[in-house]
Design a protein around this motif. Structure first.
Motif, PDB file in Angstrom:
ATOM      1  N   ALA A  20       1.089  -1.397  -0.247  1.00 36.06           N
ATOM      2  CA  ALA A  20      -0.185   0.228   0.308  1.00 36.06           C
ATOM      3  C   ALA A  20       1.273   1.383   0.097  1.00 36.06           C
ATOM      4  O   ALA A  20       0.337   2.205   0.136  1.00 36.06           O
ATOM      5  N   GLU A  21       2.267   0.910   0.345  1.00 33.44           N
ATOM      6  CA  GLU A  21       3.257   2.451  -0.249  1.00 33.44           C
ATOM      7  C   GLU A  21       2.704   3.385  -0.320  1.00 33.44           C
ATOM      8  O   GLU A  21       2.419   3.158  -2.327  1.00 33.44           O
ATOM      9  N   HIS A  22       2.817   4.354  -0.321  1.00 34.20           N
ATOM     10  CA  HIS A  22       1.887   6.018  -0.415  1.00 34.20           C
ATOM     11  C   HIS A  22       0.163   5.286  -0.828  1.00 34.20           C
ATOM     12  O   HIS A  22      -0.268   6.925  -1.514  1.00 34.20           O
ATOM     13  N   GLY A  23      -0.273   4.840  -1.260  1.00 35.52           N
ATOM     14  CA  GLY A  23      -2.205   5.019  -1.214  1.00 35.52           C
ATOM     15  C   GLY A  23      -2.321   4.914   0.351  1.00 35.52           C
ATOM     16  O   GLY A  23      -2.020   4.982   1.171  1.00 35.52           O
ATOM     17  N   THR A  24      -3.020   4.066   0.606  1.00 38.55           N
ATOM     18  CA  THR A  24      -4.583   3.421   1.891  1.00 38.55           C
ATOM     19  C   THR A  24      -4.493   2.311   1.982  1.00 38.55           C
ATOM     20  O   THR A  24      -4.877   1.454   1.207  1.00 38.55           O
ATOM     21  N   ILE A  25      -4.156   2.347   3.216  1.00 40.32           N
ATOM     22  CA  ILE A  25      -4.453   0.846   4.138  1.00 40.32           C
ATOM     23  C   ILE A  25      -5.938   0.840   4.326  1.00 40.32           C
ATOM     24  O   ILE A  25      -6.690   1.939   4.927  1.00 40.32           O
ATOM     25  N   PHE A  26      -6.914  -0.303   4.170  1.00 42.57           N
ATOM     26  CA  PHE A  26      -8.579  -0.407   5.308  1.00 42.57           C
ATOM     27  C   PHE A  26      -8.120  -0.763   6.161  1.00 42.57           C
ATOM     28  O   PHE A  26      -8.441  -2.416   5.220  1.00 42.57           O
ATOM     29  N   LEU A  27      -8.153  -0.972   7.115  1.00 47.42           N
ATOM     30  CA  LEU A  27      -8.307  -1.936   8.311  1.00 47.42           C
ATOM     31  C   LEU A  27      -9.900  -1.989   8.379  1.00 47.42           C
ATOM     32  O   LEU A  27     -10.497  -1.654   9.168  1.00 47.42           O
ATOM     33  N   ASP A  28     -10.785  -3.509   7.554  1.00 49.53           N
ATOM     34  CA  ASP A  28     -11.805  -3.605   7.820  1.00 49.53           C
ATOM     35  C   ASP A  28     -12.318  -4.292   9.013  1.00 49.53           C
ATOM     36  O   ASP A  28     -11.493  -5.316   9.726  1.00 49.53           O
ATOM     37  N   GLU A  29     -13.340  -4.151   9.545  1.00 56.20           N
ATOM     38  CA  GLU A  29     -13.770  -4.747  11.222  1.00 56.20           C
ATOM     39  C   GLU A  29     -12.726  -4.639  11.925  1.00 56.20           C
ATOM     40  O   GLU A  29     -11.935  -5.278  12.800  1.00 56.20           O
ATOM     41  N   ILE A  30     -11.581  -3.413  12.421  1.00 55.91           N
ATOM     42  CA  ILE A  30     -10.970  -3.528  13.251  1.00 55.91           C
ATOM     43  C   ILE A  30     -11.748  -3.584  14.642  1.00 55.91           C
ATOM     44  O   ILE A  30     -10.715  -4.056  15.796  1.00 55.91           O
ATOM     45  N   GLY A  31     -13.166  -3.793  14.682  1.00 57.11           N
ATOM     46  CA  GLY A  31     -13.316  -4.341  16.169  1.00 57.11           C
ATOM     47  C   GLY A  31     -12.532  -5.914  16.611  1.00 57.11           C
ATOM     48  O   GLY A  31     -12.723  -6.404  17.568  1.00 57.11           O
ATOM     49  N   ASP A  32     -12.593  -6.556  15.301  1.00 57.71           N
ATOM     50  CA  ASP A  32     -12.183  -7.484  15.818  1.00 57.71           C
ATOM     51  C   ASP A  32     -10.641  -7.721  15.335  1.00 57.71           C
ATOM     52  O   ASP A  32     -10.363  -9.323  15.716  1.00 57.71           O
ATOM     53  N   ALA A  33     -10.207  -6.914  15.774  1.00 51.58           N
ATOM     54  CA  ALA A  33      -8.857  -6.820  15.765  1.00 51.58           C
ATOM     55  C   ALA A  33      -8.221  -7.745  16.653  1.00 51.58           C
ATOM     56  O   ALA A  33      -8.418  -7.593  17.682  1.00 51.58           O
ATOM     57  N   SER A  34      -7.376  -8.733  16.940  1.00 54.94           N
ATOM     58  CA  SER A  34      -6.841  -9.237  18.309  1.00 54.94           C
ATOM     59  C   SER A  34      -6.459  -8.465  18.995  1.00 54.94           C
ATOM     60  O   SER A  34      -5.930  -7.706  18.446  1.00 54.94           O
ATOM     61  N   PRO A  35      -6.043  -8.901  20.176  1.00 57.63           N
ATOM     62  CA  PRO A  35      -5.168  -7.696  21.295  1.00 57.63           C
ATOM     63  C   PRO A  35      -3.333  -7.672  20.469  1.00 57.63           C
ATOM     64  O   PRO A  35      -2.898  -6.258  20.012  1.00 57.63           O
ATOM     65  N   GLY A  36      -3.215  -8.965  20.004  1.00 54.54           N
ATOM     66  CA  GLY A  36      -1.503  -8.611  19.194  1.00 54.54           C
ATOM     67  C   GLY A  36      -1.625  -8.219  18.521  1.00 54.54           C
ATOM     68  O   GLY A  36      -0.533  -7.041  17.895  1.00 54.54           O
ATOM     69  N   MET A  37      -2.974  -7.760  17.318  1.00 54.54           N
ATOM     70  CA  MET A  37      -2.655  -6.889  16.312  1.00 54.54           C
ATOM     71  C   MET A  37      -3.105  -5.833  16.975  1.00 54.54           C
ATOM     72  O   MET A  37      -2.749  -4.485  16.247  1.00 54.54           O
ATOM     73  N   GLN A  38      -3.635  -5.420  17.697  1.00 52.95           N
ATOM     74  CA  GLN A  38      -4.356  -3.966  17.959  1.00 52.95           C
ATOM     75  C   GLN A  38      -3.127  -3.527  18.384  1.00 52.95           C
ATOM     76  O   GLN A  38      -2.494  -2.126  17.627  1.00 52.95           O
ATOM     77  N   ALA A  39      -2.229  -4.138  19.224  1.00 50.25           N
ATOM     78  CA  ALA A  39      -1.099  -3.448  19.982  1.00 50.25           C
ATOM     79  C   ALA A  39      -0.265  -3.148  18.335  1.00 50.25           C
ATOM     80  O   ALA A  39       0.374  -2.243  18.134  1.00 50.25           O
ATOM     81  N   LYS A  40       0.267  -4.544  17.207  1.00 53.44           N
ATOM     82  CA  LYS A  40       1.074  -3.622  16.561  1.00 53.44           C
ATOM     83  C   LYS A  40       0.508  -2.417  15.352  1.00 53.44           C
ATOM     84  O   LYS A  40       1.433  -2.110  14.739  1.00 53.44           O
ATOM     85  N   LEU A  41      -0.206  -2.333  15.281  1.00 56.95           N
ATOM     86  CA  LEU A  41      -1.093  -1.563  14.377  1.00 56.95           C
ATOM     87  C   LEU A  41      -1.518  -0.251  15.220  1.00 56.95           C
ATOM     88  O   LEU A  41      -0.440   0.254  14.974  1.00 56.95           O
ATOM     89  N   LEU A  42      -0.936  -0.640  16.400  1.00 62.89           N
ATOM     90  CA  LEU A  42      -0.530   1.115  17.279  1.00 62.89           C
ATOM     91  C   LEU A  42       0.462   1.660  16.901  1.00 62.89           C
ATOM     92  O   LEU A  42       1.231   2.329  16.683  1.00 62.89           O
ATOM     93  N   ARG A  43       1.601   0.644  17.272  1.00 59.49           N
ATOM     94  CA  ARG A  43       3.099   0.474  17.188  1.00 59.49           C
ATOM     95  C   ARG A  43       2.877   1.320  15.169  1.00 59.49           C
ATOM     96  O   ARG A  43       4.161   2.539  15.200  1.00 59.49           O
ATOM     97  N   VAL A  44       2.795   0.814  14.449  1.00 58.04           N
ATOM     98  CA  VAL A  44       2.772   1.752  12.829  1.00 58.04           C
ATOM     99  C   VAL A  44       2.211   2.703  12.722  1.00 58.04           C
ATOM    100  O   VAL A  44       2.552   3.983  12.382  1.00 58.04           O
ATOM    101  N   LEU A  45       1.312   2.707  13.168  1.00 60.39           N
ATOM    102  CA  LEU A  45       0.349   4.172  13.738  1.00 60.39           C
ATOM    103  C   LEU A  45       1.194   5.281  14.289  1.00 60.39           C
ATOM    104  O   LEU A  45       1.386   6.640  13.977  1.00 60.39           O
ATOM    105  N   GLN A  46       1.894   4.881  15.864  1.00 61.09           N
ATOM    106  CA  GLN A  46       3.160   6.123  16.388  1.00 61.09           C
ATOM    107  C   GLN A  46       4.221   6.077  15.759  1.00 61.09           C
ATOM    108  O   GLN A  46       4.326   7.706  15.361  1.00 61.09           O
TER     109      GLN A  46
END
Ligand SMILES: Nc1ncnc2c1ncn2[C@@H]1O[C@H](COP(=O)(O)OP(=O)(O)OP(=O)(O)O)[C@@H](O)[C@H]1O
Ligand SMILES: [Mg+2]
Length: 448
Positions: A237-263
């Motif tokens: 997705a470089e330079h584009g958009t990532i669509f994280l669909d059904e984010i409410g179903d992301a596991s705690p592990g995934m939530q932590a990893k996504l947070l790190r990337v977002l930060q």
């Protein structure tokens, strides 16, 4: 779109001097502009990322960091609809020529009078208005392929428009089938990232064991099955958009990893110690109410606030019934063309009434599927109430024209409205009505 949001002009002034900022702000605010200020290029970029800006007025020279020319070039590359005016106290032909070459609309030398300032801003404003009117008009009731003319959808359109002009993270909420993915795509294709990929990631579907390699890729030999280097969603997705669909179903592990990337805006491929910077816009969606999941420990609060910079909540179809008929016409035309029918079939008045009164628990997707099915199954050109699924038929009661209703009619209408509100579910309807299912069935059958 309402004219209000379209007509207001948003000006960002960039200068290292407090005095210049407050003078210009005062003058332009007095002239009816919505004015924001930034003390340097860095903070200007932050404003551009998060706010709608039409015109940037920037000083050319700034003592620290990037200067006005850098900002101008960045805007040309990343915010194509933003116009730039340069102001400088150190005019020289060379820099003026360079600025105009790089796309500045106006070049003003300090000191300048209020009239000179307003004339220059007005010229830019006229240019923007001309551009907006020259671009092909969307059909009324439709915005980037999304159908809707209700005030609630107008609001959604305005938010899409604003999101498309910024880089801010977006959180889209809405029941299943309301068009969350459609909205995410509209934002991407309306933004300067449109030429780069739109990558949809279903957060429910990735098991924790594969998470990192799916998201961030892996190098050859990173683990037993890693026979070759493989890119993850974030690299694709470089330079584009990532669509994280059904984010409410992301596991705690995934939530932590996504947070790190977002930060950090950085990723590591599995098996590599090399850090890669990424330039990606994040749009997340969920049919679950994420906010209410936070106190229960089901969704991370820090991740929620990172995602919810721009919130777009799409209301369910039953709360914007004005959109039902335009959607029906749109899909009738679409599926009739696909079936190569000469003319789309026509709904009887009562059949339309039934559609308008139905509760649409599956929202637009349910409507789309229904119209597709009807276009395939009806063999004459008319769609009648009897062609509709049972759960919808209760929404129309044929009544004689007398002004007063009989008790029987009132009862039937009431039963019909309860059935409509629960999507035809007889068990639920019987519960609400305080009768058993069998009695309800008898009452319905008697009516037919
Ligand atoms: N306003 C609209 N105009 C036209 N088509 C629409 C509209 N809203 C939704 N649709 C259509 O309805 C279908 C469902 O939309 P979409 O997949 O975007 O919904 P969703 O909210 O992501 O649903 P889910 O939560 O089930 O994933 C798609 O085919 C989409 O094109
Ligand atoms: Mg979806």
């Amino acid at each position: 779109m309402s004219t209000k949001a379209k007509d207001r002009f948003h000006v960002l002034i960039v200068d290292n001097s407090d005095e210049t900022l407050s003078n210009l702000k005062q003058q332009l605010t007095g002239g009816g502009y919505d004015v924001m200020t930034a003390q340097g290029v860095e903070s200007a970029l932050a404003v551009l990322d998060f706010k709608q800006v039409d015109i940037v007025i920037t000083a050319l020279r700034m003592p620290i960091g990037a200067d006005g020319l850098d900002l101008l070039r960045y805007i040309r590359d990343h915010f194509k609809s933003v116009e730039v005016m340069i102001i400088t106290a150190y005019p020289d032909i060379e820099s003026a020529v360079q600025c105009i070459k790089d796309g500045a609309q106006e070049y003003l030398t300090k000191p300048f009078s209020e009239t000179e300032l307003f004339n220059a801003v007005e010229r830019i404003k006229e240019k923007i208005i001309r551009r907006k009117t020259a671009s092909p008009e969307e059909k009324p009731g439709q915005f980037l392929g999304i159908i809707g003319l209700s005030p609630k959808m107008e609001e959604v359109f305005e938010r899409i428009d604003r999101a498309a002009q910024t880089n801010a993270n977006v959180l889209i909420a809405g029941e299943s089938g309301t068009g969350k993915e459609l909205v995410a795509r509209a934002i991407h294709y309306g933004s300067y990232r449109a030429e780069a990929p739109f990558v949809s990631v279903n957060c429910t579907a990735i098991p924790d064991s594969l998470l990192e390699s799916e998201l961030f890729g892996h190098v050859k030999g990173a683990f037993t099955d890693a026979k070759t280097l493989r890119q993850g969603f974030f690299q694709i997705a470089e330079h584009g958009t990532i669509f994280l669909d059904e984010i409410g179903d992301a596991s705690p592990g995934m939530q932590a990893k996504l947070l790190r990337v977002l930060q950090s805006k950085e990723i590591n491929m599995v098996g590599s110690s090399q850090i890669q910077k990424i330039d990606i816009r994040i749009i997340a969606a969920s049919h679950k109410d994420l906010k209410s999941m936070i106190p229960k420990g089901l969704f991370r609060e820090d991740l929620y606030y990172r995602l919810d910079v721009i919130n777009i909540t799409i209301p369910p179809l039953r709360e914007r019934r004005e959109d039902i008929l335009p959607l029906v016409s749109f899909y009738l035309k679409k599926f009739s063309e696909e079936m190569e029918l000469k003319n789309p079939p026509v709904f009887s008045d009562n059949a339309l009434k039934a559609l308008k009164n139905y509760s649409w628990p599956g929202n637009v997707r349910e409507l789309e599927n229904l119209i597709q099915r009807l276009v395939v199954i009806v063999d004459d050109d008319n769609i009648k109430v009897s062609d509709l699924p049972e759960s919808m038929r209760f929404n129309v009661i044929q009544r004689n024209s007398s002004q007063f209703k009989t008790l029987k009619e009132v009862e039937q209408e009431y039963i019909a409205s309860v059935l409509a509100s629960v999507g035809g579910n007889k068990t639920k309807a019987a519960q609400i009505l305080g009768i058993d299912r069998k009695t309800l069935r008898l009452k319905i059958e008697k009516e037919r």
